[in-house]
Design a protein around this motif. Structure first.
Motif, mmCIF file in Angstrom:
data_model
loop_
_atom_site.group_PDB
_atom_site.id
_atom_site.type_symbol
_atom_site.label_atom_id
_atom_site.label_comp_id
_atom_site.label_asym_id
_atom_site.label_seq_id
_atom_site.Cartn_x
_atom_site.Cartn_y
_atom_site.Cartn_z
ATOM 1 N N UNK A 161 0.819 -1.209 0.000
ATOM 2 C CA UNK A 161 0.000 0.000 0.000
ATOM 3 C C UNK A 161 0.858 1.266 0.000
ATOM 4 N N UNK A 162 2.015 1.215 0.634
ATOM 5 C CA UNK A 162 2.929 2.352 0.606
ATOM 6 C C UNK A 162 3.390 2.621 -0.818
ATOM 7 N N UNK A 163 3.716 1.577 -1.553
ATOM 8 C CA UNK A 163 4.157 1.736 -2.938
ATOM 9 C C UNK A 163 3.017 2.204 -3.835
ATOM 10 N N UNK A 164 1.813 1.679 -3.617
ATOM 11 C CA UNK A 164 0.662 2.116 -4.407
ATOM 12 C C UNK A 164 0.402 3.611 -4.176
ATOM 13 N N UNK A 165 0.435 4.045 -2.926
ATOM 14 C CA UNK A 165 0.220 5.462 -2.619
ATOM 15 C C UNK A 165 1.285 6.357 -3.217
ATOM 16 N N UNK A 166 2.533 5.936 -3.116
ATOM 17 C CA UNK A 166 3.623 6.723 -3.697
ATOM 18 C C UNK A 166 3.501 6.792 -5.215
ATOM 19 N N UNK A 167 3.083 5.704 -5.829
ATOM 20 C CA UNK A 167 2.915 5.688 -7.287
ATOM 21 C C UNK A 167 1.786 6.613 -7.725
ATOM 22 N N UNK A 168 0.680 6.609 -6.990
ATOM 23 C CA UNK A 168 -0.424 7.502 -7.318
ATOM 24 C C UNK A 168 -0.018 8.964 -7.186
ATOM 25 N N UNK A 169 0.721 9.275 -6.135
ATOM 26 C CA UNK A 169 1.205 10.648 -5.975
ATOM 27 C C UNK A 169 2.143 11.036 -7.111
ATOM 28 N N UNK A 170 3.021 10.122 -7.493
ATOM 29 C CA UNK A 170 3.971 10.425 -8.562
ATOM 30 C C UNK A 170 3.253 10.679 -9.880
ATOM 31 N N UNK A 171 2.297 9.826 -10.230
ATOM 32 C CA UNK A 171 1.562 10.004 -11.479
ATOM 33 C C UNK A 171 0.792 11.322 -11.464
ATOM 34 N N UNK A 172 0.153 11.632 -10.326
ATOM 35 C CA UNK A 172 -0.597 12.883 -10.220
ATOM 36 C C UNK A 172 0.282 14.102 -10.351
ATOM 37 N N UNK A 173 1.409 14.101 -9.666
ATOM 38 C CA UNK A 173 2.299 15.258 -9.735
ATOM 39 C C UNK A 173 2.974 15.359 -11.090
ATOM 40 N N UNK A 174 3.237 14.214 -11.713
ATOM 41 C CA UNK A 174 3.835 14.248 -13.042
ATOM 42 C C UNK A 174 2.892 14.931 -14.023
ATOM 43 N N UNK A 175 1.635 14.534 -14.004
ATOM 44 C CA UNK A 175 0.652 15.151 -14.898
ATOM 45 C C UNK A 175 0.381 16.596 -14.553
ATOM 46 N N UNK A 176 0.318 16.911 -13.265
ATOM 47 C CA UNK A 176 0.047 18.283 -12.845
ATOM 48 C C UNK A 176 1.179 19.217 -13.247
ATOM 49 N N UNK A 177 2.410 18.820 -12.955
ATOM 50 C CA UNK A 177 3.544 19.686 -13.270
ATOM 51 C C UNK A 177 3.751 19.836 -14.768
ATOM 52 N N UNK A 178 3.597 18.747 -15.500
ATOM 53 C CA UNK A 178 3.818 18.816 -16.944
ATOM 54 C C UNK A 178 2.662 19.520 -17.645
ATOM 55 N N UNK A 179 1.455 19.374 -17.134
ATOM 56 C CA UNK A 179 0.300 19.959 -17.798
ATOM 57 C C UNK A 179 -0.036 21.366 -17.379
ATOM 58 N N UNK A 180 0.523 21.847 -16.297
ATOM 59 C CA UNK A 180 0.179 23.172 -15.791
ATOM 60 C C UNK A 180 0.710 24.300 -16.658
ATOM 61 N N UNK A 181 1.688 24.028 -17.454
ATOM 62 C CA UNK A 181 2.264 25.070 -18.303
ATOM 63 C C UNK A 181 1.336 25.434 -19.458
ATOM 64 N N UNK A 182 0.441 24.508 -19.827
ATOM 65 C CA UNK A 182 -0.554 24.700 -20.887
ATOM 66 C C UNK A 182 0.051 24.970 -22.260
ATOM 67 N N UNK A 183 1.302 24.661 -22.435
ATOM 68 C CA UNK A 183 1.933 24.799 -23.738
ATOM 69 C C UNK A 183 3.227 23.985 -23.747
ATOM 70 N N UNK A 184 3.650 23.626 -24.933
ATOM 71 C CA UNK A 184 4.904 22.892 -25.072
ATOM 72 C C UNK A 184 5.969 23.879 -25.537
ATOM 73 N N UNK A 185 6.777 24.335 -24.593
ATOM 74 C CA UNK A 185 7.842 25.279 -24.932
ATOM 75 C C UNK A 185 9.137 24.828 -24.268
ATOM 76 N N UNK A 186 10.083 25.719 -24.116
ATOM 77 C CA UNK A 186 11.404 25.353 -23.597
ATOM 78 C C UNK A 186 11.361 24.932 -22.129
ATOM 79 N N UNK A 187 10.375 25.368 -21.360
ATOM 80 C CA UNK A 187 10.321 24.994 -19.940
ATOM 81 C C UNK A 187 9.600 23.667 -19.710
ATOM 82 N N UNK A 188 8.954 23.119 -20.718
ATOM 83 C CA UNK A 188 8.197 21.871 -20.573
ATOM 84 C C UNK A 188 9.066 20.705 -20.093
ATOM 85 N N UNK A 189 10.248 20.453 -20.667
ATOM 86 C CA UNK A 189 11.059 19.331 -20.172
ATOM 87 C C UNK A 189 11.434 19.478 -18.694
#
Length: 114
Positions: A56-84
């Motif tokens: 359950x610790x690994x499942x929770x950490x994985x869910x947090x990672x996927x959520x933050x990955x999508x949030x951080x990558x998608x919050x810019x709302x554009x694909x530019x030099x800061x996206x990577x």
């Protein structure tokens, strides 16, 4: 303080995606006050308090990672030099936190000698 023109943190170069600064400050203060009101855990400092389920610790950490990955990558709302940078940050953060946690656990844990 962050979003307005001439804001203090905006002037320092802080990019606040979706109000994360305000949310995290409020959540941190609420967590500290809640922890102070509840008090110490029973057995703190006497008993080992390891996670009860590593699965359950690994499942929770994985869910947090996927959520933050999508949030951080998608919050810019554009694909530019800061996206990577926004896409790479959660990966590096997880890598470094995992390495530090495992290293501290191995260094500080008292193991019986055979």
């Amino acid at each position: 303080m962050v979003w307005g023109p001439g804001g203090y943190l905006l002037g320092k170069g802080d990019l606040d995606f979706a109000g994360g600064t305000v949310v995290h400050i409020n959540a941190g203060i609420a967590g500290l006050i809640g922890a102070y009101m509840i008090g110490k855990r029973i057995g703190y400092g006497k008993d080992a308090m390891t996670p009860h389920s590593l699965t359950l610790t690994m499942v929770g950490a994985s869910l947090l990672w996927v959520g933050w990955f999508g949030f951080n990558a998608g919050s810019n709302l554009e694909a530019n030099a800061t996206q990577p940078c926004h896409s790479l940050t959660p990966c590096l953060r997880l890598l470094l936190q995992s390495w530090l946690g495992i290293s501290l656990r191995l260094c500080l844990e008292v193991r019986p000698r055979c």
